[in-house]
Design a protein around this motif. Structure first.
Motif, short mmCIF file in Angstrom:
data_model
loop_
_atom_site.label_atom_id
_atom_site.label_comp_id
_atom_site.label_asym_id
_atom_site.label_seq_id
_atom_site.Cartn_x
_atom_site.Cartn_y
_atom_site.Cartn_z
N GLU A 1 0.85 -1.18 0.00
CA GLU A 1 0.00 0.00 0.00
C GLU A 1 0.89 1.23 0.00
O GLU A 1 1.72 1.42 0.90
CB GLU A 1 -0.91 0.00 1.22
N PHE B 1 -0.31 4.65 -0.82
CA PHE B 1 -0.98 5.89 -0.42
C PHE B 1 -2.41 5.56 -0.03
O PHE B 1 -3.06 4.77 -0.72
CB PHE B 1 -0.96 6.90 -1.58
N TYR C 1 -0.36 7.24 3.45
CA TYR C 1 0.66 6.73 4.35
C TYR C 1 0.72 7.61 5.59
O TYR C 1 0.24 8.74 5.59
CB TYR C 1 2.04 6.69 3.66
N GLN C 2 1.34 7.10 6.62
CA GLN C 2 1.53 7.84 7.86
C GLN C 2 2.98 8.31 7.95
O GLN C 2 3.90 7.51 7.80
CB GLN C 2 1.19 6.96 9.08
N THR D 1 5.85 5.80 1.64
CA THR D 1 6.28 4.41 1.48
C THR D 1 7.12 4.33 0.21
O THR D 1 6.63 4.59 -0.88
CB THR D 1 5.06 3.48 1.37
#
Length: 293
Positions: free
Chosen positions: A113, A115, A117-118, A122
């Motif tokens: 995954e 988007f 993201y925290q 990524t």
């Protein structure tokens, strides 16, 4: 007897050089700042290694070095088919092609995954390539890095104006809580950004001001001036300043004015100065630019 004299002379010369450095703390500060700036540009997360900006279409977007892909990576640094990036309803995922050597961190990855993201994006890896997702308005794109890219290899440093305290000016912070600036970027897209306030200062007895973005504690400026398109980058420059003190004052040091990412790569999406931040004075301080304006 010659050896002791030579040794004493060398010591005196060393003391002299140290005295020169201590008498110029501002110059030493700017040189140290600029060296760190150069190192950050060359770093893996720096701007010099940007090698592509690919806008995603809704649905599947295949990636790799083969021209049959909808998004073509540099063939010399990419296998033919790496997989597909899928955009669906504001979410972005990745599915690796069979046998594709794609990593997330140090681990091979088949699905990821990307988007939303925290925190940090990524980042996926393949050979010298790195890529992640950015969002601009309602659009999404793959931002590609190549650690052995053209702009990394071609970089020769950045010329600057002479360092002088004349361009370190005292500025008064005037809060503008709730104000939003309409920012236009180099791609023609516009967006709104909150402005904590403006900073007012004088140059040669004339008053000027700059609208800031970011926060009051970490003000950031995108500004233009009369050196643009001549000695400096045509799209303006960036500048940061310390937080204002209890009385609302800080110092804006134009010796630390620096080029935006777009001065180094065509794959960045830089903001342009607002009308209010186009100074009608030549700021002959900070980084120069002699490329294609």
């Amino acid at each position: 007897m010659k050896t002791p004299v030579t040794f004493v002379g060398a010591l005196l010369l060393g003391v002299s050089l140290l005295a020169f450095r201590s008498d110029n703390p501002h110059e030493a500060e700017i040189k140290s700042w600029h060296q760190k700036r150069i190192e950050s540009l060359k770093a893996e997360e720096g701007w010099l290694n940007l090698a592509g900006l690919f806008w995603l279409k809704e649905g599947e977007n295949t990636i790799g070095g083969n021209e049959k892909n909808s998004i073509v990576f540099p063939a010399e640094h990419s296998d033919a088919f790496l997989g597909k990036v899928i955009l669906k309803d504001g979410k972005v995922t990745f599915e690796a092609a069979p046998q594709a050597a794609v990593q997330l961190g140090e681990q091979a990855v088949a699905n990821a995954e990307l988007f939303p993201y925290q925190g940090k994006p990524t980042v996926l890896k393949h050979k010298t390539l790195r890529w992640f997702i950015i969002q601009r308005g309602d659009k999404f794109a793959i931002r590609l890095r190549d650690l052995e890219g053209t702009y990394v290899k071609a970089f020769k440093g950045i010329e600057t104006f002479p360092i002088t305290t004349d361009w370190k000016v005292k500025a008064k912070f005037i809060p503008t809580e709730g104000k939003k600036l309409t920012i236009l970027d180099i791609t023609g897209r516009s967006y709104e950004q909150a402005s904590p306030g403006k900073f007012v200062f004088t140059i040669d007895g004339k008053e000027y001001s700059l609208e800031s973005v970011g926060s009051k504690e970490r003000p950031h400026f995108v500004f233009g001036d009369l050196t643009n398109k001549h000695d400096t980058y045509g799209g303006g420059r960036f500048l940061d300043a310390p937080a204002p003190d209890a009385e609302g004052y800080t110092y804006i040091d134009f010796n630390k004015a620096y080029n935006p990412p777009c001065a180094f790569t065509p794959y960045a999406t830089c903001p342009l100065p607002t009308k209010e931040n186009r100074l009608q004075v030549a700021i002959k301080a900070g980084e120069k630019y002699h490329g294609d304006h």
